[in-house]
Design a protein around this motif. Structure first.
Motif, PDB file in Angstrom:
ATOM      1  N   GLY A  94      -5.078  -9.049 -13.872  1.00  0.00           N
ATOM      2  CA  GLY A  94      -5.889 -10.174 -13.418  1.00  0.00           C
ATOM      3  C   GLY A  94      -5.172 -11.103 -12.457  1.00  0.00           C
ATOM      4  N   LYS A  95      -3.857 -10.967 -12.324  1.00  0.00           N
ATOM      5  CA  LYS A  95      -3.120 -11.820 -11.382  1.00  0.00           C
ATOM      6  C   LYS A  95      -3.330 -11.331  -9.950  1.00  0.00           C
ATOM      7  CE  LYS A  95       0.690 -13.527 -14.196  1.00  0.00           C
ATOM      8  NZ  LYS A  95       0.156 -14.840 -14.416  1.00  0.00           N
ATOM      9  N   GLN A  96      -3.455 -12.291  -9.047  1.00  0.00           N
ATOM     10  CA  GLN A  96      -3.495 -11.957  -7.625  1.00  0.00           C
ATOM     11  C   GLN A  96      -2.082 -11.989  -7.070  1.00  0.00           C
ATOM     12  OE1 GLN A  96      -6.558 -14.537  -5.766  1.00  0.00           O
ATOM     13  NE2 GLN A  96      -7.489 -12.569  -5.276  1.00  0.00           N
ATOM     14  N   VAL A  97      -1.808 -11.075  -6.143  1.00  0.00           N
ATOM     15  CA  VAL A  97      -0.511 -10.980  -5.497  1.00  0.00           C
ATOM     16  C   VAL A  97      -0.725 -10.728  -4.015  1.00  0.00           C
ATOM     17  CG1 VAL A  97       0.709 -10.148  -7.554  1.00  0.00           C
ATOM     18  CG2 VAL A  97      -0.357  -8.503  -6.000  1.00  0.00           C
ATOM     19  N   LEU A  98       0.353 -10.797  -3.264  1.00  0.00           N
ATOM     20  CA  LEU A  98       0.332 -10.415  -1.858  1.00  0.00           C
ATOM     21  C   LEU A  98       1.052  -9.080  -1.723  1.00  0.00           C
ATOM     22  CD1 LEU A  98       1.132 -13.811  -0.110  1.00  0.00           C
ATOM     23  CD2 LEU A  98      -1.069 -12.652  -0.289  1.00  0.00           C
ATOM     24  N   CYS A  99       0.531  -8.214  -0.867  1.00  0.00           N
ATOM     25  CA  CYS A  99       1.166  -6.919  -0.681  1.00  0.00           C
ATOM     26  C   CYS A  99       0.993  -6.435   0.760  1.00  0.00           C
ATOM     27  CB  CYS A  99       0.624  -5.893  -1.662  1.00  0.00           C
ATOM     28  SG  CYS A  99      -1.157  -5.680  -1.673  1.00  0.00           S
ATOM     29  N   VAL A 100       1.974  -5.649   1.207  1.00  0.00           N
ATOM     30  CA  VAL A 100       1.911  -5.016   2.523  1.00  0.00           C
ATOM     31  C   VAL A 100       1.137  -3.715   2.349  1.00  0.00           C
ATOM     32  CG1 VAL A 100       3.241  -4.016   4.426  1.00  0.00           C
ATOM     33  CG2 VAL A 100       4.108  -6.038   3.223  1.00  0.00           C
ATOM     34  N   VAL A 101       0.073  -3.553   3.137  1.00  0.00           N
ATOM     35  CA  VAL A 101      -0.791  -2.377   2.968  1.00  0.00           C
ATOM     36  C   VAL A 101      -0.634  -1.334   4.065  1.00  0.00           C
ATOM     37  CG1 VAL A 101      -2.509  -3.685   1.646  1.00  0.00           C
ATOM     38  CG2 VAL A 101      -2.765  -3.474   4.129  1.00  0.00           C
ATOM     39  N   ASN A 102       0.179  -1.607   5.094  1.00  0.00           N
ATOM     40  CA  ASN A 102       0.258  -0.636   6.189  1.00  0.00           C
ATOM     41  C   ASN A 102       1.633   0.007   6.341  1.00  0.00           C
ATOM     42  OD1 ASN A 102       1.308  -3.064   7.278  1.00  0.00           O
ATOM     43  ND2 ASN A 102       0.582  -2.572   9.335  1.00  0.00           N
ATOM     44  N   PHE A 103       2.437   0.010   5.277  1.00  0.00           N
ATOM     45  CA  PHE A 103       3.631   0.850   5.268  1.00  0.00           C
ATOM     46  C   PHE A 103       3.191   2.252   4.852  1.00  0.00           C
ATOM     47  CE2 PHE A 103       6.625  -2.862   4.010  1.00  0.00           C
ATOM     48  CZ  PHE A 103       6.869  -3.156   5.331  1.00  0.00           C
ATOM     49  N   PRO A 104       3.918   3.283   5.271  1.00  0.00           N
ATOM     50  CA  PRO A 104       3.565   4.621   4.779  1.00  0.00           C
ATOM     51  C   PRO A 104       3.846   4.708   3.274  1.00  0.00           C
ATOM     52  CG  PRO A 104       5.555   4.721   6.138  1.00  0.00           C
ATOM     53  CD  PRO A 104       5.041   3.310   6.211  1.00  0.00           C
ATOM     54  N   PRO A 105       3.074   5.506   2.550  1.00  0.00           N
ATOM     55  CA  PRO A 105       3.321   5.662   1.111  1.00  0.00           C
ATOM     56  C   PRO A 105       4.729   6.194   0.853  1.00  0.00           C
ATOM     57  CG  PRO A 105       1.225   6.648   1.722  1.00  0.00           C
ATOM     58  CD  PRO A 105       1.921   6.289   3.000  1.00  0.00           C
ATOM     59  N   ARG A 106       5.306   5.786  -0.297  1.00  0.00           N
ATOM     60  CA  ARG A 106       6.629   6.263  -0.712  1.00  0.00           C
ATOM     61  C   ARG A 106       6.498   6.944  -2.062  1.00  0.00           C
ATOM     62  NH1 ARG A 106      11.192   1.951  -0.845  1.00  0.00           N
ATOM     63  NH2 ARG A 106      12.397   3.828  -1.254  1.00  0.00           N
ATOM     64  N   GLN A 107       7.165   8.051  -2.195  1.00  0.00           N
ATOM     65  CA  GLN A 107       7.203   8.728  -3.483  1.00  0.00           C
ATOM     66  C   GLN A 107       8.368   8.157  -4.283  1.00  0.00           C
ATOM     67  OE1 GLN A 107       4.731  11.050  -4.045  1.00  0.00           O
ATOM     68  NE2 GLN A 107       5.348  11.011  -6.188  1.00  0.00           N
ATOM     69  N   ILE A 108       8.067   7.541  -5.416  1.00  0.00           N
ATOM     70  CA  ILE A 108       9.086   6.963  -6.289  1.00  0.00           C
ATOM     71  C   ILE A 108       8.982   7.715  -7.613  1.00  0.00           C
ATOM     72  CG2 ILE A 108       9.945   4.875  -7.408  1.00  0.00           C
ATOM     73  CD1 ILE A 108       8.557   3.302  -5.133  1.00  0.00           C
ATOM     74  N   GLY A 109       9.809   8.743  -7.754  1.00  0.00           N
ATOM     75  CA  GLY A 109       9.681   9.619  -8.918  1.00  0.00           C
ATOM     76  C   GLY A 109       8.298  10.240  -8.912  1.00  0.00           C
ATOM     77  N   PRO A 110       7.576  10.173 -10.030  1.00  0.00           N
ATOM     78  CA  PRO A 110       6.230  10.760 -10.077  1.00  0.00           C
ATOM     79  C   PRO A 110       5.134   9.861  -9.510  1.00  0.00           C
ATOM     80  CG  PRO A 110       6.810   9.920 -12.227  1.00  0.00           C
ATOM     81  CD  PRO A 110       8.028   9.729 -11.346  1.00  0.00           C
ATOM     82  N   VAL A 111       5.493   8.666  -9.033  1.00  0.00           N
ATOM     83  CA  VAL A 111       4.495   7.703  -8.547  1.00  0.00           C
ATOM     84  C   VAL A 111       4.483   7.666  -7.023  1.00  0.00           C
ATOM     85  CG1 VAL A 111       3.864   5.254  -8.476  1.00  0.00           C
ATOM     86  CG2 VAL A 111       4.686   6.261 -10.601  1.00  0.00           C
ATOM     87  N   ARG A 112       3.289   7.750  -6.453  1.00  0.00           N
ATOM     88  CA  ARG A 112       3.116   7.572  -5.008  1.00  0.00           C
ATOM     89  C   ARG A 112       2.752   6.113  -4.779  1.00  0.00           C
ATOM     90  NH1 ARG A 112       1.693  10.713  -0.331  1.00  0.00           N
ATOM     91  NH2 ARG A 112       0.191   9.615   0.952  1.00  0.00           N
ATOM     92  N   SER A 113       3.722   5.332  -4.287  1.00  0.00           N
ATOM     93  CA  SER A 113       3.522   3.905  -4.065  1.00  0.00           C
ATOM     94  C   SER A 113       2.839   3.709  -2.715  1.00  0.00           C
ATOM     95  CB  SER A 113       4.870   3.182  -4.111  1.00  0.00           C
ATOM     96  OG  SER A 113       4.686   1.792  -4.044  1.00  0.00           O
ATOM     97  N   GLU A 114       1.640   3.115  -2.739  1.00  0.00           N
ATOM     98  CA  GLU A 114       0.815   2.987  -1.539  1.00  0.00           C
ATOM     99  C   GLU A 114       0.893   1.613  -0.888  1.00  0.00           C
ATOM    100  OE1 GLU A 114      -2.786   5.945  -2.741  1.00  0.00           O
ATOM    101  OE2 GLU A 114      -2.634   4.071  -3.872  1.00  0.00           O
ATOM    102  N   VAL A 115       1.377   0.612  -1.610  1.00  0.00           N
ATOM    103  CA  VAL A 115       1.544  -0.736  -1.067  1.00  0.00           C
ATOM    104  C   VAL A 115       2.862  -1.304  -1.563  1.00  0.00           C
ATOM    105  CG1 VAL A 115      -0.946  -1.194  -0.938  1.00  0.00           C
ATOM    106  CG2 VAL A 115       0.336  -1.910  -2.959  1.00  0.00           C
ATOM    107  N   LEU A 116       3.383  -2.292  -0.843  1.00  0.00           N
ATOM    108  CA  LEU A 116       4.580  -3.002  -1.261  1.00  0.00           C
ATOM    109  C   LEU A 116       4.159  -4.375  -1.767  1.00  0.00           C
ATOM    110  CD1 LEU A 116       7.682  -3.359  -1.419  1.00  0.00           C
ATOM    111  CD2 LEU A 116       7.562  -4.267   0.910  1.00  0.00           C
TER     112      LEU A 116
END
Length: 110
Positions: free
Chosen positions: A61-83
């Motif tokens: 429920g918390k709002q945050v700020l994130c970068v949405v136009n970096f390329p996705p990064r694979q972090i172990g089994p997770v594909r991180s789509e935003v920073l």
């Protein structure tokens, strides 16, 4: 180093609401898996090393700020789509950057 305003505009920073949080035990450093509602951009996933100051129950429920136009990064089994953005506290632990009022998901920082 200075950059132009046009360079700044290339970084697409949006508001998002955290909708789901899970532990990420496979991460090298303690982290959570996050699902974020970025408005018209849909749902995005991320990994965040924010376990020091936050727990899953209070993050939803918390709002945050994130970068949405970096390329996705694979972090172990997770594909991180935003920073998800944060700043360090006195001990170097992440404190999330958040709007101080509720705003529309997907709103662009300017």
């Amino acid at each position: 180093m200075t950059i132009s305003f046009d360079d700044f505009l290339k970084v697409d920073i949006r508001t998002a609401t955290i909708t789901r949080v899970e532990p990420f035990p496979e991460a090298r450093k303690p982290a959570f898996k996050l699902w974020l509602d970025v408005g018209d951009l849909g749902e995005r996933k991320s990994s965040a090393q924010i376990t020091r100051h936050y727990d899953p129950e209070t993050l939803v429920g918390k709002q945050v700020l994130c970068v949405v136009n970096f390329p996705p990064r694979q972090i172990g089994p997770v594909r991180s789509e935003v920073l998800v953005l944060g700043v360090p506290d006195a001990d170097g632990e992440v404190v999330l950057v958040r709007p101080d009022l509720t705003v529309a998901n997907g709103g662009r920082l300017f």
